[in-house]
Design a protein around this motif. Structure first.
Motif, PDB file in Angstrom:
ATOM      1  N   PHE A 192       0.874  -1.197  -0.126  1.00 46.51           N
ATOM      2  CA  PHE A 192       0.022   0.102  -0.100  1.00 46.51           C
ATOM      3  C   PHE A 192       1.017   1.233  -0.141  1.00 46.51           C
ATOM      4  O   PHE A 192       2.000   1.361   0.529  1.00 46.51           O
ATOM      5  CB  PHE A 192      -0.785   0.133   1.223  1.00 46.51           C
ATOM      6  N   LEU A 193       0.408   2.110  -0.770  1.00 45.15           N
ATOM      7  CA  LEU A 193       1.052   3.690  -0.677  1.00 45.15           C
ATOM      8  C   LEU A 193      -0.350   4.572  -0.612  1.00 45.15           C
ATOM      9  O   LEU A 193      -0.745   4.598  -1.709  1.00 45.15           O
ATOM     10  CB  LEU A 193       2.033   3.862  -1.973  1.00 45.15           C
ATOM     11  N   VAL A 194      -0.393   5.277   0.520  1.00 48.52           N
ATOM     12  CA  VAL A 194      -1.548   6.198   0.314  1.00 48.52           C
ATOM     13  C   VAL A 194      -1.229   7.532  -0.082  1.00 48.52           C
ATOM     14  O   VAL A 194      -0.231   8.172   0.122  1.00 48.52           O
ATOM     15  CB  VAL A 194      -1.954   6.595   1.996  1.00 48.52           C
ATOM     16  N   GLU A 195      -1.938   8.036  -1.196  1.00 48.57           N
ATOM     17  CA  GLU A 195      -1.473   8.979  -2.087  1.00 48.57           C
ATOM     18  C   GLU A 195      -2.802   9.902  -2.326  1.00 48.57           C
ATOM     19  O   GLU A 195      -3.752   9.556  -3.064  1.00 48.57           O
ATOM     20  CB  GLU A 195      -0.726   8.743  -3.472  1.00 48.57           C
ATOM     21  N   PRO A 196      -3.140  10.957  -1.452  1.00 49.53           N
ATOM     22  CA  PRO A 196      -4.255  11.738  -1.920  1.00 49.53           C
ATOM     23  C   PRO A 196      -4.176  12.460  -3.225  1.00 49.53           C
ATOM     24  O   PRO A 196      -2.914  12.351  -3.712  1.00 49.53           O
ATOM     25  CB  PRO A 196      -4.338  12.760  -0.761  1.00 49.53           C
ATOM     26  N   ASN A 197      -5.114  13.062  -3.759  1.00 50.20           N
ATOM     27  CA  ASN A 197      -4.937  13.637  -4.991  1.00 50.20           C
ATOM     28  C   ASN A 197      -3.992  15.006  -4.909  1.00 50.20           C
ATOM     29  O   ASN A 197      -3.496  15.020  -3.985  1.00 50.20           O
ATOM     30  CB  ASN A 197      -6.438  14.189  -5.462  1.00 50.20           C
ATOM     31  N   GLY A 198      -3.813  15.443  -5.916  1.00 46.55           N
ATOM     32  CA  GLY A 198      -2.778  16.614  -6.058  1.00 46.55           C
ATOM     33  C   GLY A 198      -3.252  17.828  -6.555  1.00 46.55           C
ATOM     34  O   GLY A 198      -4.366  18.204  -7.048  1.00 46.55           O
ATOM     35  N   VAL A 199      -2.381  18.745  -6.952  1.00 47.44           N
ATOM     36  CA  VAL A 199      -2.451  20.051  -7.744  1.00 47.44           C
ATOM     37  C   VAL A 199      -1.347  20.473  -8.576  1.00 47.44           C
ATOM     38  O   VAL A 199      -0.136  20.219  -8.047  1.00 47.44           O
ATOM     39  CB  VAL A 199      -2.943  21.085  -6.553  1.00 47.44           C
ATOM     40  N   ASP A 200      -1.769  21.128  -9.651  1.00 50.08           N
ATOM     41  CA  ASP A 200      -0.413  21.948 -10.435  1.00 50.08           C
ATOM     42  C   ASP A 200      -0.487  23.364  -9.744  1.00 50.08           C
ATOM     43  O   ASP A 200      -1.023  24.091  -9.985  1.00 50.08           O
ATOM     44  CB  ASP A 200      -1.103  21.860 -11.698  1.00 50.08           C
ATOM     45  N   LEU A 201       0.596  23.457  -9.057  1.00 49.85           N
ATOM     46  CA  LEU A 201       0.914  24.644  -8.335  1.00 49.85           C
ATOM     47  C   LEU A 201       1.201  25.928  -9.413  1.00 49.85           C
ATOM     48  O   LEU A 201       0.886  26.804  -9.039  1.00 49.85           O
ATOM     49  CB  LEU A 201       2.038  24.589  -7.407  1.00 49.85           C
ATOM     50  N   SER A 202       1.672  25.594 -10.498  1.00 47.10           N
ATOM     51  CA  SER A 202       1.724  26.897 -11.679  1.00 47.10           C
ATOM     52  C   SER A 202       0.524  27.089 -12.064  1.00 47.10           C
ATOM     53  O   SER A 202       0.456  28.258 -12.486  1.00 47.10           O
ATOM     54  CB  SER A 202       2.409  26.256 -12.603  1.00 47.10           C
ATOM     55  N   SER A 203      -0.451  26.116 -12.129  1.00 52.46           N
ATOM     56  CA  SER A 203      -1.988  26.475 -12.428  1.00 52.46           C
ATOM     57  C   SER A 203      -2.607  27.437 -11.526  1.00 52.46           C
ATOM     58  O   SER A 203      -3.635  28.204 -11.871  1.00 52.46           O
ATOM     59  CB  SER A 203      -2.797  25.424 -12.936  1.00 52.46           C
ATOM     60  N   PHE A 204      -2.512  27.376 -10.200  1.00 53.25           N
ATOM     61  CA  PHE A 204      -3.083  27.866  -9.110  1.00 53.25           C
ATOM     62  C   PHE A 204      -2.481  28.630  -8.394  1.00 53.25           C
ATOM     63  O   PHE A 204      -2.552  28.628  -7.035  1.00 53.25           O
ATOM     64  CB  PHE A 204      -3.651  26.601  -8.139  1.00 53.25           C
ATOM     65  N   ALA A 205      -1.337  29.267  -8.960  1.00 54.26           N
ATOM     66  CA  ALA A 205      -0.710  30.413  -8.106  1.00 54.26           C
ATOM     67  C   ALA A 205      -1.414  31.484  -7.655  1.00 54.26           C
ATOM     68  O   ALA A 205      -2.449  31.857  -8.002  1.00 54.26           O
ATOM     69  CB  ALA A 205       0.430  31.090  -8.898  1.00 54.26           C
ATOM     70  N   PRO A 206      -1.193  32.061  -6.396  1.00 53.92           N
ATOM     71  CA  PRO A 206      -2.004  33.205  -5.771  1.00 53.92           C
ATOM     72  C   PRO A 206      -2.063  34.313  -6.930  1.00 53.92           C
ATOM     73  O   PRO A 206      -1.262  34.836  -7.476  1.00 53.92           O
ATOM     74  CB  PRO A 206      -1.254  33.605  -4.666  1.00 53.92           C
ATOM     75  N   PHE A 207      -3.339  34.613  -6.816  1.00 50.96           N
ATOM     76  CA  PHE A 207      -3.884  35.921  -7.964  1.00 50.96           C
ATOM     77  C   PHE A 207      -4.686  36.901  -7.237  1.00 50.96           C
ATOM     78  O   PHE A 207      -5.394  36.663  -6.337  1.00 50.96           O
ATOM     79  CB  PHE A 207      -4.636  35.074  -8.956  1.00 50.96           C
ATOM     80  N   SER A 208      -4.683  38.292  -7.674  1.00 47.14           N
ATOM     81  CA  SER A 208      -5.162  39.168  -7.055  1.00 47.14           C
ATOM     82  C   SER A 208      -6.675  39.089  -7.071  1.00 47.14           C
ATOM     83  O   SER A 208      -7.343  38.734  -8.177  1.00 47.14           O
ATOM     84  CB  SER A 208      -5.190  40.479  -7.868  1.00 47.14           C
ATOM     85  N   LYS A 209      -7.443  39.050  -5.971  1.00 47.84           N
ATOM     86  CA  LYS A 209      -9.003  39.053  -5.757  1.00 47.84           C
ATOM     87  C   LYS A 209      -9.761  40.069  -6.714  1.00 47.84           C
ATOM     88  O   LYS A 209     -10.640  39.866  -7.527  1.00 47.84           O
ATOM     89  CB  LYS A 209      -9.439  38.919  -4.388  1.00 47.84           C
ATOM     90  N   GLU A 210      -9.126  41.449  -6.489  1.00 53.84           N
ATOM     91  CA  GLU A 210      -9.684  42.468  -7.383  1.00 53.84           C
ATOM     92  C   GLU A 210      -9.736  42.236  -8.923  1.00 53.84           C
ATOM     93  O   GLU A 210     -10.773  42.363  -9.661  1.00 53.84           O
ATOM     94  CB  GLU A 210      -9.174  43.779  -6.893  1.00 53.84           C
ATOM     95  N   GLU A 211      -8.565  41.739  -9.288  1.00 49.60           N
ATOM     96  CA  GLU A 211      -8.272  41.738 -10.766  1.00 49.60           C
ATOM     97  C   GLU A 211      -9.065  40.350 -11.388  1.00 49.60           C
ATOM     98  O   GLU A 211      -9.466  40.708 -12.438  1.00 49.60           O
ATOM     99  CB  GLU A 211      -6.749  41.348 -10.933  1.00 49.60           C
ATOM    100  N   ALA A 212      -9.100  39.313 -10.440  1.00 50.87           N
ATOM    101  CA  ALA A 212     -10.053  38.336 -10.947  1.00 50.87           C
ATOM    102  C   ALA A 212     -11.383  38.693 -11.192  1.00 50.87           C
ATOM    103  O   ALA A 212     -11.970  38.251 -12.114  1.00 50.87           O
ATOM    104  CB  ALA A 212      -9.792  37.100  -9.665  1.00 50.87           C
ATOM    105  N   ARG A 213     -11.920  39.201 -10.086  1.00 47.38           N
ATOM    106  CA  ARG A 213     -13.495  39.687 -10.226  1.00 47.38           C
ATOM    107  C   ARG A 213     -13.686  40.836 -11.555  1.00 47.38           C
ATOM    108  O   ARG A 213     -14.610  40.386 -12.203  1.00 47.38           O
ATOM    109  CB  ARG A 213     -13.848  40.626  -8.802  1.00 47.38           C
TER     110      ARG A 213
END
Length: 520
Positions: free
Chosen positions: A309-330
């Motif tokens: 067994f190897l427990v591995e939760p799902n993941g994320v692509d950090l480059s796609s979900f880099a922090p982004f300005s809330k005001e600019e996104a809206r």
């Protein structure tokens, strides 16, 4: 693909050689029956042996000319021994035809027997008589990722499959994605998900009725089982192959235990203990559960050792979900900047406990907007059984490429879960959790065992499952907490180890540790 072409070509060559042998066999059969008056079954056996000699010569000089691992006499003996099965099948078919349908159609019976024998012959010839040389050292194998899924798809499992394939490729794995040939959007997998790499893909013919109801879904899925079974059996070099799969349903992966190829499977939930599952887990080279609850249940139920067994939760692509300005996104999305936006991102399914939003909405201040990205009000009403509260704003399904922008536009992000559904409460490992953490936004999550398996209390705000008052109170706490930034930073630190690339590397290391005669 190169091995597929090679296997397909050799299969056709065996058929062409067999066609020549069939002609020889037919001529001798007619002569023995019509002129020497032998019984058709006896005559067919003699004619088949003559065809075997012809087939051996042609196969040795043409079909398998690059596989010289036995001396000619030894190979000829092996060829005759291997052909006995085919000859026996032909004799039985002809004998049964004569007994049940009469003497006059003996040639038709022979043709049917020959067709069945063709498949048997190819398997025996390629696996024994002209098998590839065995390698003493570990060999680099191809990883065949088998998934009973329409790809590309807007559903979460499609994102997971695409991202894991990309991560395996970037880790240096020689990968082929094996899919059913179903209707799908016109874009390629790479373009649809914005991948950095093209995914080598084989699509297999199926009965494409999976969206016509449960019965036809099963028919379509079983047709995929048949397709991938014969694809692996006939077109894949089993000595240099490893199979990887994921439990997108409860049955399509189970045929892997009969292929004789090492296989690994992701498990996103528990499984019933029955004969087929016991066979599957006993033959599995390794299991990758997405949380410890699933791992513990499978280990206890199917008596598997810890090292498998190897427990591995799902993941994320950090480059796609880099922090982004809330005001600019809206501004880019055209969303009002005047209210606090509490956002749920995900498709609308009954097992997620979404109906709690209708109860929680009127308990929130007027300055708070509850938003849903991933569905429309009509879907919500069908699932929840009642109309949604007018305070809930639906933004509909969105292209995957725009999801990071929507997440960035939120003040608080929601992860729901309910005690009323086993999958939701114990097993789910939602990708949105990791996307939320990477986006540096406060997270309000249901306090279910499944979510507590990956979320630290210092990284989010937990509410009591199925308790609307608790949800509303926790949302207000997250909006007004002076220590909000601290929780955000804890979450961001945690998510660094949950990237798709690190996940693929860990799984690759795990598989190589368990494989004895090959590596990927």
């Amino acid at each position: 693909m190169k091995q597929f072409i090679e296997r397909y070509t050799s299969f056709l060559k065996v058929g062409m050689v067999g066609a020549v042998g069939t002609g020889i066999q037919a001529l001798i059969l007619v002569f023995l029956v019509e002129f020497l008056y032998l019984h058709p079954a006896i005559a067919n056996t003699i004619a088949a042996e003559a065809a075997i000699i012809s087939n051996f010569i042609l196969n040795n000089l043409w079909t398998f000319k690059n596989r010289s691992i036995h001396a000619l006499p030894k190979r000829f003996v092996m060829f005759n021994v291997s052909a006995l099965g085919s000859v026996s099948i032909q004799a039985i078919v002809v004998w049964a035809g004569v007994v049940f349908f009469g003497h006059s159609l003996y040639l038709l019976y022979a043709v049917v027997g020959i067709g069945i024998g063709w498949v048997v012959n190819y398997l025996l010839y390629s696996r024994f008589v002209w098998r590839r040389p065995l390698h003493k050292d570990k060999t680099i194998s191809t990883l065949y990722y088998i998934a009973n899924a329409r790809m590309p798809t807007e559903k979460a499992h499609g994102i997971q499959i695409a991202k894991m394939c990309e991560a395996f490729l970037e880790a240096g794995v020689n990968l082929v994605l094996v899919l059913p040939r179903r209707g799908s959007p016109g874009k390629s997998i790479k373009d649809f998900y914005g991948l950095r790499k093209d995914i080598p893909t084989v699509t297999l013919p199926v009965i494409d009725l999976h969206n016509k109801g449960p019965f036809w879904y099963h028919v379509s899925s079983y047709s995929f089982i048949i397709s991938y079974f014969f694809y692996i059996l006939l077109c894949v070099d089993k000595k240099h192959s490893v199979i990887y799969t994921v439990d997108l349903d409860r049955f399509s992966y189970r045929a892997l235990s009969y292929l004789g190829v090492p296989f690994f499977s992701e498990m996103h939930g528990g499984k019933p203990s029955n004969v087929l599952h016991r066979k599957f887990f006993s033959k599995a080279s390794g299991i990758i559960p997405t949380n410890y609850i699933t791992k513990q249940e499978l280990q206890e139920k199917f008596h598997m050792p810890e090292e498998k067994f190897l427990v591995e939760p799902n993941g994320v692509d950090l480059s796609s979900f880099a922090p982004f300005s809330k005001e600019e996104a809206r501004e880019q999305l055209g969303v009002s900047k005047d209210s606090a936006l509490v956002l749920y991102v995900g498709r609308i399914f009954d097992w997620k406990g979404l109906d709690i939003l209708t109860e929680a909405a009127p308990l929130l201040p007027e300055s708070v907007t509850l938003g849903m990205v991933g569905g429309v009000a009509e879907e919500y009403e069908r699932i929840a059984g009642h109309k949604p509260n007018p305070r809930i704003q639906f933004f509909g399904s969105q292209p995957y490429a725009r999801i990071p922008l929507w997440i960035a536009a939120a003040d608080v992000l929601l992860v729901l879960g309910t005690k009323r559904d086993e999958q939701s409460y114990h097993y789910t490992s939602p990708m949105k959790v990791f996307e939320y953490m990477a986006s540096k936004r406060p997270i309000v999550a249901s306090k279910t065992p499944a979510l507590m398996d990956v979320l630290d209390p210092q990284a989010c705000y937990f509410y009591e499952p199925d308790n609307a008052e608790s949800l509303a109170h926790t949302i207000e706490e997250a909006l007004n907490d002076n220590g909000q930034e601290m929780r955000i930073e804890v979450a961001y630190k945690i998510v660094q180890k949950y990237t798709w690339n690190l996940r693929a590397q860990r799984i690759r290391t795990f598989m190589n540790q368990l494989l004895k005669d090959r590596s990927i």
